[in-house]
Scaffold this active site. Structure first.
Site, PDB file in Angstrom:
ATOM      1  N   GLY A 360      66.783  61.204  59.374  1.00 42.60           N
ATOM      2  CA  GLY A 360      67.479  62.573  59.443  1.00 42.60           C
ATOM      3  C   GLY A 360      67.666  63.358  58.525  1.00 42.60           C
ATOM      4  O   GLY A 360      68.015  64.312  59.060  1.00 42.60           O
ATOM      5  N   GLY A 383      65.248  55.913  61.522  1.00 43.12           N
ATOM      6  CA  GLY A 383      64.742  54.328  60.981  1.00 43.12           C
ATOM      7  C   GLY A 383      64.216  54.055  62.361  1.00 43.12           C
ATOM      8  O   GLY A 383      62.594  53.338  62.660  1.00 43.12           O
TER       9      GLY A 383
END
Ligand code: ADP
Ligand code: MG
Length: 404
Positions: A360, A383
């Site tokens: 991110g 993730g």
């Protein structure tokens, strides 16, 4: 091969429940970045064009169900209503918004949908049972639809009711489950980082915590030809080498792990040779560029130095596949963004290389410095992309979807 929505032939009149990732950053009810909504549009448009009745659901932020008062505040903050409004604008049609996740209103509104209609329900995490994969909740959501589509790549590493329980039930009932266009694109790109079809394959790692990324580092040592390590993470490796690290962010409980990596990854791991250090994270009064084994007492590493920027560029030369996760320095502060910019420049400057960002903050950095469009693929799931590499291409929310 997973069944894709392109393989579903007769969608007309069918109610298709789509798990999307509308977990957008909100501030005072305003959407700060609508990229996740934009990324879901191809699947939604495909379903509309094929005259399906589209029911969308997603989580949004966190709801602390353990504390009822806090849960109420979290619900106010993470209300899906602004997303419905933005989605209506992007699709240029009236999205039917239902502000609940399990109700007569929702059941009836879904029943009365017409072909080509789009409905969005409230945040799935309003339900306590969502993250526990509660079977009653999953059964209710499953009862709403004829077909389930998984298009929330960013949530595919979680076996929740909306990502796992629902398709599990539909599979048992002999109903169709499929992946959406976004998930299809993510799998195609990330598979090349799981099982590289070209070499050299180079991973560029950085960012905050070794402890968050242990498993991916272990997996990448096996899969790649070279691992370049920078960011805060590098200081745990310097500690493992016996260097003085000053006040740099070292994870003492990971030093042994770093030692093992250096052993197992002998000849593959590339560490910085110089770093920019300061005497305070905020408002420093002194800043120096030093060799990595000469960090002065009371100083902390904030970015890689000029020699390291050159070294990383050289080490990346000739790479055919590059996976990047984790900024090289505290890029949010202008004066420590040079390392991360250099990493972007070096990766995107490669000829005929397949380049992927999975992270991110790394994606945000690439966007901020104008490199995002120059990467072959920017994953929507930080993730999830790491877990996919760790688990050799497997994620629960994708594994549960039927295969062709
Ligand atoms: P991603 O989201 O791409 O996986 P991480 O979340 O692991 O990346 O790490 C991002 C954060 O790491 C950024 O906020 C950045 O400021 C921080 N960071 C990078 N280098 C350092 C450093 N030397 N000291 C402190 N923080 C750092
Ligand atoms: Mg991050």
């Amino acid at each position: 091969m997973k069944k894709s929505i392109k393989d579903l032939t007769s969608l007309q009149g069918k109610t298709v429940l789509v798990r999307v990732d509308f977990n957008v950053p909100l501030k005072n009810g305003e959407i700060r970045d609508d990229n996740r909504i934009v990324q879901a549009l191809p699947t939604i448009k495909h379903l509309i064009e094929n005259k399906a009745r589209v029911v969308l659901f997603s989580h949004l932020g966190k709801i602390n169900h353990k504390n009822p008062e806090q849960a109420e505040l979290d619900k106010q903050k993470n209300n899906m209503a602004p997303v419905a409004k933005r989605l209506s604008e992007l699709l240029d049609l009236d999205v039917i918004y239902v502000p609940s996740t399990r109700s007569e209103e929702l059941t009836n509104t879904v029943k009365n949908l017409k072909d080509g209609d789009v409905l969005l329900m409230q945040n799935t995490r309003y339900e306590k049972g969502e993250q526990k994969n509660d079977s009653e909740l999953a059964a209710y959501w499953a009862s709403l639809c004829d077909v389930y589509v998984m298009d929330a790549f960013g949530s595919a590493h979680r076996a929740h009711a909306s990502t796992y329980g629902v398709p599990e039930i539909l599979n048992k009932e002999g109903k169709e489950t499929a992946i959406g266009l976004l998930v299809e694109k993510e799998i195609k790109s990330l598979e090349r980082c799981v099982n590289p079809d070209e070499r050299p394959y180079v991973a560029v790692l950085g960012g905050l915590k070794v402890s968050d990324k242990i498993k991916v580092i272990e997996a990448l040592i096996k899969k790649t030809d070279k691992i370049i390590i920078s960011g805060a993470m590098a200081y745990t490796f310097f500690k493992a080498l016996g260097y003085e690290t000053g006040t740099s962010p070292v994870e003492l409980d990971q030093v042994d792990f770093a030692k093992r990596c250096l052993e197992e990854g002998k000849g593959k791991i590339v560490l910085p040779v110089d770093v920019v250090v300061t005497n305070a994270f905020d408002n420093p009064t002194e800043e120096r560029t030093v060799k990595v084994n000469a960090v002065p007492e009371g100083f902390m590493g904030m970015d890689i130095g000029p020699e390291t920027r050159e070294l990383f560029k050289k080490e990346l030369q000739g790479a055919k596949i590059v996976f990047w996760n984790g900024p090289a320095g505290v890029f949010e502060k202008d004066q420590y963004s040079k390392g991360t910019i250099a990493v972007c420049e070096a990766i995107t400057g490669l000829k005929d290389a397949f380049t992927v960002i999975g992270g991110g903050d790394s994606a945000a950095a690439a966007a901020q410095f104008g490199y995002k469009d120059k990467f072959s693929h920017v994953s929507t799931g930080g993730g999830a992309s790491l877990e996919m590499i760790e688990n050799d291409g497997h994620l629960p929310g994708i594994d549960i979807i039927s295969s062709n």
